[in-house]
Motif scaffolding. Sequence first.
Motif, PDB file in Angstrom:
ATOM      1  N   ALA A  38       0.831  -1.211   0.000  1.00  0.00           N
ATOM      2  CA  ALA A  38       0.000   0.000   0.000  1.00  0.00           C
ATOM      3  C   ALA A  38       0.864   1.260   0.000  1.00  0.00           C
ATOM      4  CB  ALA A  38      -0.944  -0.008   1.204  1.00  0.00           C
ATOM      5  N   ILE A  39       1.973   1.225   0.741  1.00  0.00           N
ATOM      6  CA  ILE A  39       2.921   2.349   0.743  1.00  0.00           C
ATOM      7  C   ILE A  39       3.486   2.545  -0.659  1.00  0.00           C
ATOM      8  CG2 ILE A  39       5.240   3.037   1.506  1.00  0.00           C
ATOM      9  CD1 ILE A  39       3.368   3.612   3.685  1.00  0.00           C
ATOM     10  N   PHE A  43       3.054   5.804  -3.097  1.00  0.00           N
ATOM     11  CA  PHE A  43       4.202   6.547  -3.605  1.00  0.00           C
ATOM     12  C   PHE A  43       4.158   6.619  -5.131  1.00  0.00           C
ATOM     13  CE2 PHE A  43       7.366   5.684   0.128  1.00  0.00           C
ATOM     14  CZ  PHE A  43       6.550   6.395   0.982  1.00  0.00           C
ATOM     15  N   GLN A  44       3.851   5.510  -5.767  1.00  0.00           N
ATOM     16  CA  GLN A  44       3.798   5.491  -7.230  1.00  0.00           C
ATOM     17  C   GLN A  44       2.665   6.376  -7.755  1.00  0.00           C
ATOM     18  OE1 GLN A  44       6.328   4.324  -8.956  1.00  0.00           O
ATOM     19  NE2 GLN A  44       7.133   3.871  -6.931  1.00  0.00           N
ATOM     20  N   TRP A  69      -1.913  12.000   0.768  1.00  0.00           N
ATOM     21  CA  TRP A  69      -2.609  10.947   0.029  1.00  0.00           C
ATOM     22  C   TRP A  69      -2.821   9.786   0.975  1.00  0.00           C
ATOM     23  CZ3 TRP A  69      -5.238  10.921  -4.240  1.00  0.00           C
ATOM     24  CH2 TRP A  69      -5.637   9.700  -4.784  1.00  0.00           C
ATOM     25  N   ARG A  70      -4.050   9.271   1.016  1.00  0.00           N
ATOM     26  CA  ARG A  70      -4.404   8.182   1.930  1.00  0.00           C
ATOM     27  C   ARG A  70      -4.039   6.828   1.337  1.00  0.00           C
ATOM     28  NH1 ARG A  70      -9.191   4.994   3.837  1.00  0.00           N
ATOM     29  NH2 ARG A  70      -8.679   4.679   6.033  1.00  0.00           N
ATOM     30  N   VAL A  89       8.726  12.780   0.041  1.00  0.00           N
ATOM     31  CA  VAL A  89       7.820  12.223   1.046  1.00  0.00           C
ATOM     32  C   VAL A  89       8.348  12.677   2.398  1.00  0.00           C
ATOM     33  CG1 VAL A  89       6.853  10.141   2.058  1.00  0.00           C
ATOM     34  CG2 VAL A  89       7.212  10.262  -0.412  1.00  0.00           C
ATOM     35  N   TRP A  90       7.538  13.487   3.066  1.00  0.00           N
ATOM     36  CA  TRP A  90       7.951  14.137   4.304  1.00  0.00           C
ATOM     37  C   TRP A  90       7.624  13.279   5.519  1.00  0.00           C
ATOM     38  CZ3 TRP A  90       5.073  18.152   7.437  1.00  0.00           C
ATOM     39  CH2 TRP A  90       5.944  18.902   8.236  1.00  0.00           C
TER      40      TRP A  90
END
Length: 107
Positions: A38-39, A43-44, A69-70, A89-90
């Motif tokens: 899911a991560i 990201f994609q 983004w969920r 990605v923070w």
Amino acid sequence: MKARRIERQTRAREDVRAALEFYLAEAGTTVAESFLQAIDDAFQHVARMPTAGSSRLGQEVGLPDLRSWRLKRFPYLVFYYDKGDSIVVWRVLHMQRDLPKTLSELG
């Protein structure tokens, strides 16, 4: 649209590592692997469509360029910045946290 490069900040890596350890301990390998997928999917997605994420929380805490983004099937939000040629990605934070407070403290 060409996918942008993903840059993971140290805090984002730590967030993912902590969540992964939780899922491994509490739910097992299959759920932990689903979380990692899911991560990666999130990201994609933001790498291909950076404006798809919401800027609501970023604006609420005075970080107007911050988007979120969920994840699918998991209660986490990926917080990121669009830097043109890359996506930074923070943080990756659980939705049950006091997100405005957490983001304000980090901003």
